[in-house]
Design an enzyme around this catalytic site. Structure first.
Site, mmCIF file in Angstrom:
data_model
loop_
_atom_site.group_PDB
_atom_site.id
_atom_site.type_symbol
_atom_site.label_atom_id
_atom_site.label_comp_id
_atom_site.label_asym_id
_atom_site.label_seq_id
_atom_site.Cartn_x
_atom_site.Cartn_y
_atom_site.Cartn_z
ATOM 1 N N LYS A 41 5.047 -9.581 3.028
ATOM 2 C CA LYS A 41 4.827 -8.695 4.169
ATOM 3 C C LYS A 41 6.047 -8.614 5.078
ATOM 4 O O LYS A 41 6.389 -7.543 5.592
ATOM 5 C CB LYS A 41 3.595 -9.144 4.942
ATOM 6 C CG LYS A 41 2.288 -8.887 4.200
ATOM 7 C CD LYS A 41 1.082 -9.203 5.057
ATOM 8 C CE LYS A 41 -0.181 -8.844 4.315
ATOM 9 N NZ LYS A 41 -0.259 -7.393 4.013
ATOM 10 N N LEU A 43 9.327 -9.093 4.321
ATOM 11 C CA LEU A 43 10.379 -8.304 3.683
ATOM 12 C C LEU A 43 10.010 -6.832 3.667
ATOM 13 O O LEU A 43 10.834 -5.971 4.015
ATOM 14 C CB LEU A 43 10.624 -8.821 2.270
ATOM 15 C CG LEU A 43 11.679 -8.086 1.430
ATOM 16 C CD1 LEU A 43 12.426 -9.053 0.514
ATOM 17 C CD2 LEU A 43 11.048 -6.979 0.579
ATOM 18 N N ASN A 185 -5.736 -4.101 9.652
ATOM 19 C CA ASN A 185 -6.393 -2.991 8.970
ATOM 20 C C ASN A 185 -7.893 -3.106 9.206
ATOM 21 O O ASN A 185 -8.361 -4.020 9.901
ATOM 22 C CB ASN A 185 -6.034 -2.930 7.484
ATOM 23 C CG ASN A 185 -6.534 -4.128 6.690
ATOM 24 O OD1 ASN A 185 -7.483 -4.819 7.073
ATOM 25 N ND2 ASN A 185 -5.908 -4.391 5.558
ATOM 26 N N GLY A 223 -7.419 3.184 6.123
ATOM 27 C CA GLY A 223 -7.377 3.714 4.772
ATOM 28 C C GLY A 223 -7.430 5.232 4.774
ATOM 29 O O GLY A 223 -6.678 5.917 5.482
ATOM 30 N N ASN A 225 -9.380 7.090 6.124
ATOM 31 C CA ASN A 225 -9.817 7.641 7.411
ATOM 32 C C ASN A 225 -8.719 7.608 8.474
ATOM 33 O O ASN A 225 -9.000 7.803 9.659
ATOM 34 C CB ASN A 225 -11.059 6.900 7.905
ATOM 35 C CG ASN A 225 -12.272 7.202 7.052
ATOM 36 O OD1 ASN A 225 -12.464 8.345 6.622
ATOM 37 N ND2 ASN A 225 -13.089 6.190 6.791
ATOM 38 N N ASP A 253 2.263 -2.400 5.122
ATOM 39 C CA ASP A 253 3.545 -2.929 5.587
ATOM 40 C C ASP A 253 4.483 -1.802 5.984
ATOM 41 O O ASP A 253 5.215 -1.907 6.974
ATOM 42 C CB ASP A 253 4.188 -3.780 4.486
ATOM 43 C CG ASP A 253 3.377 -5.020 4.158
ATOM 44 O OD1 ASP A 253 2.672 -5.518 5.052
ATOM 45 O OD2 ASP A 253 3.439 -5.485 3.010
ATOM 46 N N ARG A 286 4.225 6.579 -4.467
ATOM 47 C CA ARG A 286 5.272 5.949 -5.267
ATOM 48 C C ARG A 286 4.784 4.623 -5.811
ATOM 49 O O ARG A 286 4.068 3.900 -5.128
ATOM 50 C CB ARG A 286 6.526 5.720 -4.401
ATOM 51 C CG ARG A 286 7.078 6.990 -3.785
ATOM 52 C CD ARG A 286 8.153 6.697 -2.767
ATOM 53 N NE ARG A 286 8.752 7.933 -2.271
ATOM 54 C CZ ARG A 286 9.689 7.995 -1.329
ATOM 55 N NH1 ARG A 286 10.143 6.870 -0.777
ATOM 56 N NH2 ARG A 286 10.168 9.153 -0.937
#
Length: 306
Positions: A41, A43, A185, A223, A225, A253, A286
């Protein structure tokens, strides 16, 4: 405020295995498309901040193995000053094993290794770096006493403090009075407060619980939402940008690093949240945790949606 960020946190090497579906307890499955990438997290958030165009420095620990050298080289290539990443003798670099399903959902198991050996003394050694930053970002993948020392230094020097309380540890409540911004989160928010649900009433109650323990501003990712923030006592919600997700690893992150970057560049909270949401949305299109977009990419993305 200085337009620079200091990230104190974890550094891992990530081992990815793509699976057709996440396994159930005691189930053995066959995976495919294995890959190795740098993560953790700390990095990830440092790289996201640097990609957003902010001077970024990292304080962390790696082992005296090949992975540690790979991690430091990776940070440097991504524009992060890694001079304060310490190399610990006889200790391995942190590792994460990550399973990723076709819809981007994931399961992660982390071995802390060198991250668990980042001590308060390392934070004290970085006092000048912390004091000169516009903001310091921390997470919970390094020891709590080290985080407390770093947050005390930052607070004493008027540095904005951003805490991403992940993975959840109830010891975080001792840190909240030192945190200007807290960014759980939706799952972490529910675990910390015992209040579940994404309706306005539930979010306000949960966020107020963290504020009652000392946090000044609470921003949570939701997420699909979007995200929400309790800012100056008022709930602000932003919808998610619609994209085709292929890999959600590291999206939170990216949000945190981009959010901190925009705050030190002078954005208000709502503008910073919108930018961070866009950066996070791009990242899930990605594959791999190394998916943080550049500022130019985020700007183009937002122009297309204006």
């Amino acid at each position: 405020m200085s337009a620079s960020i200091l990230v104190l946190g974890s550094i891992n090497v990530d081992f990815f295995i793509r699976v057709d579906a996440l396994p159930k307890p005691n189930e053995t499955i066959i995976g495919h498309d294995t890959a190795v990438a740098m993560g953790g997290k700390g990095l990830n958030q440092a790289v996201a901040a640097a990609q957003a165009g902010v001077t970024t420095r990292m304080v962390g620990a790696v082992g005296d193995d090949n992975f540690g050298g790979m991690a430091r080289d990776f940070l440097k290539k991504r524009g992060v000053d890694e001079a304060s990443v310490v190399v610990l003798d006889g200790v391995g670099t942190g590792m994460a094993n990550i399973l990723v399903a076709p819809d981007g959902q994931n399961m992660i198991v982390v071995s802390s290794a060198a991250n668990a050996s980042l001590t308060p003394a390392h934070a004290e050694a970085a006092e000048a770096l912390i004091a000169s930053a516009g903001a310091m970002v921390v997470q919970l993948e390094t020891p709590l006493d080290t985080l407390k020392t770093a947050l005390e230094i930052a607070t004493a020097n008027g540095v904005k403090t951003v805490l991403n309380p992940a993975p959840v540890d109830n010891g975080v409540f001792d840190l909240l009075p030192l945190c200007e911004v807290v960014t759980p989160n939706e799952t972490e928010l529910a675990k910390l407060t015992g209040i579940d649900g994404q309706d306005d009433e539930s979010l306000i109650r949960a966020m107020q619980t963290l504020r009652a323990h000392g946090a000044e501003t609470v921003i949570t990712t939701l997420g699909a939402n979007g995200c929400a923030g309790l800012i100056d006592g008022e709930l602000v919600r932003l919808p998610a940008f619609k994209v085709e997700a292929v890999d959600a690893v590291g999206a939170g992150d990216v949000f945190n690093g981009a959010l901190a970057a925009r705050l030190v560049l002078g954005d208000d909270y709502v503008s910073a949240m919108r930018y961070a949401s866009a950066a996070s949305a791009i990242s899930v299109t990605r594959r791999s945790a190394d998916a943080a977009p550049t500022a130019a990419e985020v700007d183009a993305f937002l122009r297309e949606r204006t």
